[in-house]
Design a protein around this motif. Structure first.
Motif, PDB file in Angstrom:
ATOM      1  N   LYS A  47       0.831  -1.214   0.000  1.00 52.87           N
ATOM      2  CA  LYS A  47       0.000   0.000   0.000  1.00 52.87           C
ATOM      3  C   LYS A  47       0.860   1.256   0.000  1.00 52.87           C
ATOM      4  CE  LYS A  47      -3.702  -2.172   2.698  1.00 52.87           C
ATOM      5  NZ  LYS A  47      -4.393  -2.160   4.025  1.00 52.87           N
ATOM      6  N   ARG A  48       1.940   1.247   0.772  1.00 55.09           N
ATOM      7  CA  ARG A  48       2.779   2.440   0.879  1.00 55.09           C
ATOM      8  C   ARG A  48       3.750   2.598  -0.282  1.00 55.09           C
ATOM      9  NH1 ARG A  48       1.394   1.356   5.787  1.00 55.09           N
ATOM     10  NH2 ARG A  48       2.819  -0.398   6.024  1.00 55.09           N
ATOM     11  N   LEU A  49       4.151   1.483  -0.898  1.00 59.59           N
ATOM     12  CA  LEU A  49       5.081   1.622  -2.026  1.00 59.59           C
ATOM     13  C   LEU A  49       4.352   1.920  -3.326  1.00 59.59           C
ATOM     14  CD1 LEU A  49       5.445  -0.861  -4.315  1.00 59.59           C
ATOM     15  CD2 LEU A  49       6.218  -2.099  -2.308  1.00 59.59           C
ATOM     16  N   ASN A  50       3.029   1.691  -3.362  1.00 69.95           N
ATOM     17  CA  ASN A  50       2.296   1.832  -4.624  1.00 69.95           C
ATOM     18  C   ASN A  50       1.919   3.291  -4.892  1.00 69.95           C
ATOM     19  OD1 ASN A  50       1.471   0.391  -6.900  1.00 69.95           O
ATOM     20  ND2 ASN A  50      -0.660   0.476  -6.253  1.00 69.95           N
ATOM     21  N   VAL A  51       2.934   4.143  -4.819  1.00 69.27           N
ATOM     22  CA  VAL A  51       2.787   5.581  -5.053  1.00 69.27           C
ATOM     23  C   VAL A  51       3.790   5.958  -6.147  1.00 69.27           C
ATOM     24  CG1 VAL A  51       2.825   7.862  -3.974  1.00 69.27           C
ATOM     25  CG2 VAL A  51       2.200   5.862  -2.609  1.00 69.27           C
ATOM     26  N   LEU A  52       3.351   6.700  -7.142  1.00 71.37           N
ATOM     27  CA  LEU A  52       4.155   6.943  -8.340  1.00 71.37           C
ATOM     28  C   LEU A  52       5.172   8.071  -8.165  1.00 71.37           C
ATOM     29  CD1 LEU A  52       4.433   6.334 -11.503  1.00 71.37           C
ATOM     30  CD2 LEU A  52       3.089   8.443 -11.751  1.00 71.37           C
ATOM     31  N   PRO A  53       6.489   7.777  -8.337  1.00 72.03           N
ATOM     32  CA  PRO A  53       7.502   8.845  -8.333  1.00 72.03           C
ATOM     33  C   PRO A  53       7.777   9.411  -9.735  1.00 72.03           C
ATOM     34  CG  PRO A  53       8.582   6.716  -8.254  1.00 72.03           C
ATOM     35  CD  PRO A  53       7.101   6.432  -8.305  1.00 72.03           C
ATOM     36  N   LEU A  54       7.426   8.659 -10.782  1.00 72.09           N
ATOM     37  CA  LEU A  54       7.760   9.077 -12.140  1.00 72.09           C
ATOM     38  C   LEU A  54       7.115  10.419 -12.471  1.00 72.09           C
ATOM     39  CD1 LEU A  54       9.286   8.180 -14.678  1.00 72.09           C
ATOM     40  CD2 LEU A  54       7.165   7.095 -15.484  1.00 72.09           C
ATOM     41  N   GLY A  55       7.912  11.306 -13.072  1.00 77.12           N
ATOM     42  CA  GLY A  55       7.442  12.660 -13.355  1.00 77.12           C
ATOM     43  C   GLY A  55       7.992  13.676 -12.378  1.00 77.12           C
ATOM     44  N   ALA A  56       8.704  13.173 -11.353  1.00 82.65           N
ATOM     45  CA  ALA A  56       9.284  14.077 -10.362  1.00 82.65           C
ATOM     46  C   ALA A  56      10.531  14.775 -10.905  1.00 82.65           C
ATOM     47  CB  ALA A  56       9.634  13.301  -9.090  1.00 82.65           C
ATOM     48  N   GLY A  57      11.141  14.189 -11.945  1.00 83.13           N
ATOM     49  CA  GLY A  57      12.377  14.752 -12.463  1.00 83.13           C
ATOM     50  C   GLY A  57      13.539  14.457 -11.535  1.00 83.13           C
ATOM     51  N   ALA A  58      14.549  15.303 -11.587  1.00 84.01           N
ATOM     52  CA  ALA A  58      15.737  15.073 -10.766  1.00 84.01           C
ATOM     53  C   ALA A  58      15.445  15.300  -9.291  1.00 84.01           C
ATOM     54  CB  ALA A  58      16.880  15.973 -11.218  1.00 84.01           C
ATOM     55  N   LEU A  59      14.688  16.354  -8.992  1.00 84.89           N
ATOM     56  CA  LEU A  59      14.298  16.653  -7.612  1.00 84.89           C
ATOM     57  C   LEU A  59      13.254  17.756  -7.515  1.00 84.89           C
ATOM     58  CD1 LEU A  59      16.861  18.845  -5.665  1.00 84.89           C
ATOM     59  CD2 LEU A  59      16.881  18.667  -8.147  1.00 84.89           C
ATOM     60  N   ALA A  60      13.174  18.622  -8.524  1.00 84.66           N
ATOM     61  CA  ALA A  60      12.367  19.842  -8.399  1.00 84.66           C
ATOM     62  C   ALA A  60      11.162  19.863  -9.332  1.00 84.66           C
ATOM     63  CB  ALA A  60      13.246  21.058  -8.671  1.00 84.66           C
ATOM     64  N   GLY A  61      10.890  18.736 -10.003  1.00 85.84           N
ATOM     65  CA  GLY A  61       9.803  18.724 -10.964  1.00 85.84           C
ATOM     66  C   GLY A  61      10.300  19.099 -12.348  1.00 85.84           C
ATOM     67  N   THR A  62       9.400  19.491 -13.211  1.00 86.76           N
ATOM     68  CA  THR A  62       9.750  19.780 -14.607  1.00 86.76           C
ATOM     69  C   THR A  62       8.967  20.977 -15.124  1.00 86.76           C
ATOM     70  OG1 THR A  62       9.711  18.846 -16.850  1.00 86.76           O
ATOM     71  CG2 THR A  62       8.048  18.040 -15.324  1.00 86.76           C
ATOM     72  N   THR A  63       9.458  21.581 -16.165  1.00 86.45           N
ATOM     73  CA  THR A  63       8.783  22.742 -16.771  1.00 86.45           C
ATOM     74  C   THR A  63       7.709  22.330 -17.774  1.00 86.45           C
ATOM     75  OG1 THR A  63      10.492  22.831 -18.478  1.00 86.45           O
ATOM     76  CG2 THR A  63      10.830  24.195 -16.515  1.00 86.45           C
ATOM     77  N   TYR A  64       7.608  21.032 -18.032  1.00 83.72           N
ATOM     78  CA  TYR A  64       6.612  20.557 -18.995  1.00 83.72           C
ATOM     79  C   TYR A  64       5.278  20.284 -18.294  1.00 83.72           C
ATOM     80  CZ  TYR A  64      10.799  19.707 -21.797  1.00 83.72           C
ATOM     81  OH  TYR A  64      11.984  19.858 -22.473  1.00 83.72           O
ATOM     82  N   PHE A  65       4.202  20.445 -19.059  1.00 85.92           N
ATOM     83  CA  PHE A  65       2.876  20.124 -18.519  1.00 85.92           C
ATOM     84  C   PHE A  65       2.623  18.620 -18.694  1.00 85.92           C
ATOM     85  CE2 PHE A  65       2.416  24.698 -19.359  1.00 85.92           C
ATOM     86  CZ  PHE A  65       1.914  25.118 -18.125  1.00 85.92           C
ATOM     87  N   THR A  66       3.196  17.859 -17.786  1.00 82.71           N
ATOM     88  CA  THR A  66       3.060  16.400 -17.840  1.00 82.71           C
ATOM     89  C   THR A  66       1.759  15.971 -17.169  1.00 82.71           C
ATOM     90  OG1 THR A  66       4.321  16.219 -15.783  1.00 82.71           O
ATOM     91  CG2 THR A  66       5.551  16.013 -17.842  1.00 82.71           C
ATOM     92  N   ASP A  67       1.390  14.737 -17.382  1.00 83.40           N
ATOM     93  CA  ASP A  67       0.163  14.181 -16.789  1.00 83.40           C
ATOM     94  C   ASP A  67       0.539  12.991 -15.905  1.00 83.40           C
ATOM     95  OD1 ASP A  67      -2.310  13.166 -16.133  1.00 83.40           O
ATOM     96  OD2 ASP A  67      -3.135  13.312 -18.168  1.00 83.40           O
ATOM     97  N   ARG A  68       0.886  13.294 -14.684  1.00 83.22           N
ATOM     98  CA  ARG A  68       1.324  12.236 -13.764  1.00 83.22           C
ATOM     99  C   ARG A  68       0.166  11.336 -13.342  1.00 83.22           C
ATOM    100  NH1 ARG A  68       4.578  14.133  -8.927  1.00 83.22           N
ATOM    101  NH2 ARG A  68       5.280  11.962  -8.975  1.00 83.22           N
ATOM    102  N   GLU A  69      -1.036  11.878 -13.316  1.00 82.39           N
ATOM    103  CA  GLU A  69      -2.196  11.045 -12.984  1.00 82.39           C
ATOM    104  C   GLU A  69      -2.385   9.966 -14.055  1.00 82.39           C
ATOM    105  OE1 GLU A  69      -3.735  11.128 -10.249  1.00 82.39           O
ATOM    106  OE2 GLU A  69      -3.164  13.074  -9.391  1.00 82.39           O
TER     107      GLU A  69
END
Length: 462
Positions: free
Chosen positions: A187-209
């Motif tokens: 339950k606790r590991l099933n959280v998505l990190p992809l889209g976080a970038g290196a550490l600060a996020g990204t300038t693109y309008f991505t769709d992490r959902e």
């Protein structure tokens, strides 16, 4: 040149390539890395960051790479460091410049984080199935042995009579907690990190959902810095694995003892035993001993990952590359031990008569005599003292308590009446326990019923 080599003026040293590379071990993640990359490519196309045609070309290339890896046609190269860059390099070689667009709006930091989560999630499914099977084996053994009387021990000294079904249901409880723990870990590991970038996020309008839905995650990591620097889920999984191994080790320790001539309660099947290179008569319970030994190995993996993580500043650090070796080793050790343990206990011979015979020594009915006196109005501490003196008398006269005559009982207290003779019989003592969770046959059958209700209720959990 490395994919990241634009700001460097010379190639890395040969020894640096070997020292820095994780491809010798993280190639195990190829399937999860490609899965994450395909989802990422779909998201880039859906979001208009790359064209739909480019997205489809990337996905097609990745799927071909996966097939080639599975068919043994790919040789990973140490100069490309890790599974991510090996696959990306292959993709660029195969589809050209379009392949260079795959890494838009992501970093290896969030890429590896999603790979590991996908890997552990998959392995939890396998491990929970093995635990489920083991729970069913314990219930089956319990059903077969609700009438098999044996000594119960404290301090490895004979204490009170129990039945073997009760013993097996005690381990059912332990492994049931393990089963629930690994599912809770998921339950606790099933959280998505992809889209976080290196550490600060990204300038693109991505769709992490969209990514979360595509990859089967329940939600997204809320803070990108935490997303790439978190390995709590690895620590929690290995911790859960350590407890599984501890429980396996406890059963194995008892089976090692029980298979000795000093106990003679069980005999391991030839298929799960070994012999001696010098002593022809030996039959050693090596499976149980090896599982017991491998427990320390998994404990070491837990200390390893805790030590790796203990002083790391935010966010990602190269130290975290070392998280995979203890993780992979824990997974493989757990699966191997659970699989062979199941086979070992299903094939061992249980020597009921030896167990029953062992209940005749050790004065295991002494507490029941004290309880009898309490039922006659004697304070427990006084009853305890009386029975202690009776035990000394029995030792001096080489008798068991159940061999005493009524006259001998009454030398110690006039509260003893004729029914005490039946009350001190070993089977009577075992079945006289009426408190919830006790060893009487009635209680053990209730435990088995509760276990079967658990199987019906939680079947969806595996």
């Amino acid at each position: 040149m490395k994919l990241w080599g634009g700001r460097f003026q010379k190639e890395t040293a040969g020894i640096m390539d070997r020292f820095n590379a994780s491809i010798p071990f993280d190639q195990k993640l190829y399937k999860h890395d490609i899965m994450g990359s395909i989802a990422h490519a779909k998201m880039l196309g859906k979001s208009g960051i790359i064209s739909q045609e480019e997205s489809e070309k990337i996905i097609e290339g990745l799927e071909e790479i996966r097939k080639d890896i599975e068919n043994g046609k790919v040789e990973f190269k140490i100069e490309y460091e890790d599974i991510h860059m090996n696959i990306e390099t292959l993709l660029i070689e195969r589809i050209g410049e379009v392949g260079k667009k795959l890494h838009t709006a992501r970093s290896r930091n969030d890429q590896v984080a999603v790979d590991i989560r996908l890997y552990i999630r998959e392995e939890i499914e396998k491990i929970s199935e093995l635990l489920w099977d083991l729970l069913q084996i314990f219930v089956s053994l319990s059903k077969d042995h609700v009438d098999t009387i044996m000594p119960g021990y404290t301090h490895l000294q004979r204490a009170q009579p129990i039945n073997l079904g009760y013993y097996f249901m005690a381990y059912f409880q332990m492994f049931q907690r393990d089963f629930q723990r690994v599912l809770d870990c998921k339950k606790r590991l099933n959280v998505l990190p992809l889209g976080a970038g290196a550490l600060a996020g990204t300038t693109y309008f991505t769709d992490r959902e969209f990514l979360a839905k595509e990859l089967g995650f329940d939600r997204i990591c809320e803070n990108s810095m935490d997303a790439v620097s978190d390995r709590d889920f690895v620590i929690e999984f290995i911790s859960s694995g350590s407890m599984i191994m501890m429980h396996l080790s406890r059963v194995c320790e008892e089976l090692v003892l029980w298979s000795s001539q000093e106990f003679g309660f069980v005999e391991m099947d030839d298929g799960y035993s070994t012999g001696s290179s010098i002593m022809p008569q030996k039959k050693n319970p090596d499976v149980a001993e090896l599982i017991r030994g491998k427990t320390g190995r998994v404990y070491g993996n837990l200390i390893n990952i805790l030590t790796i993580m203990k002083s790391l500043p935010l966010a990602y650090n190269k130290d975290m590359q070392e998280d995979k070796l203890p993780l992979f080793d824990t997974v493989e050790t757990l699966k191997d031990c659970l699989m062979i343990f199941k086979d070992m206990i299903c094939t061992m011979t249980i020597k009921k008569e030896n167990m029953k015979k062992a209940t005749k020594a050790g004065f295991m009915n002494a507490t029941d005599v004290a309880d009898y006196l309490v039922s006659k109005g004697v304070p427990f501490r006084s009853a305890h003292e009386i029975v202690g003196k009776m035990v000394l008398y029995c030792i001096d006269h080489d008798k068991t308590i159940e061999e005493l005559s009524l006259e001998e009982f009454q030398r110690f207290s006039d509260k003893f009446e004729k029914e005490i003779i039946e009350r001190v019989q070993i089977e009577t003592c075992m079945n006289s326990k009426v408190s919830q969770g006790s060893t009487s046959k009635e209680n053990v059958l209730k435990m088995i019923e509760n276990a079967e209700n658990f199987f019906r209720r939680d079947f969806h959990g595996v």
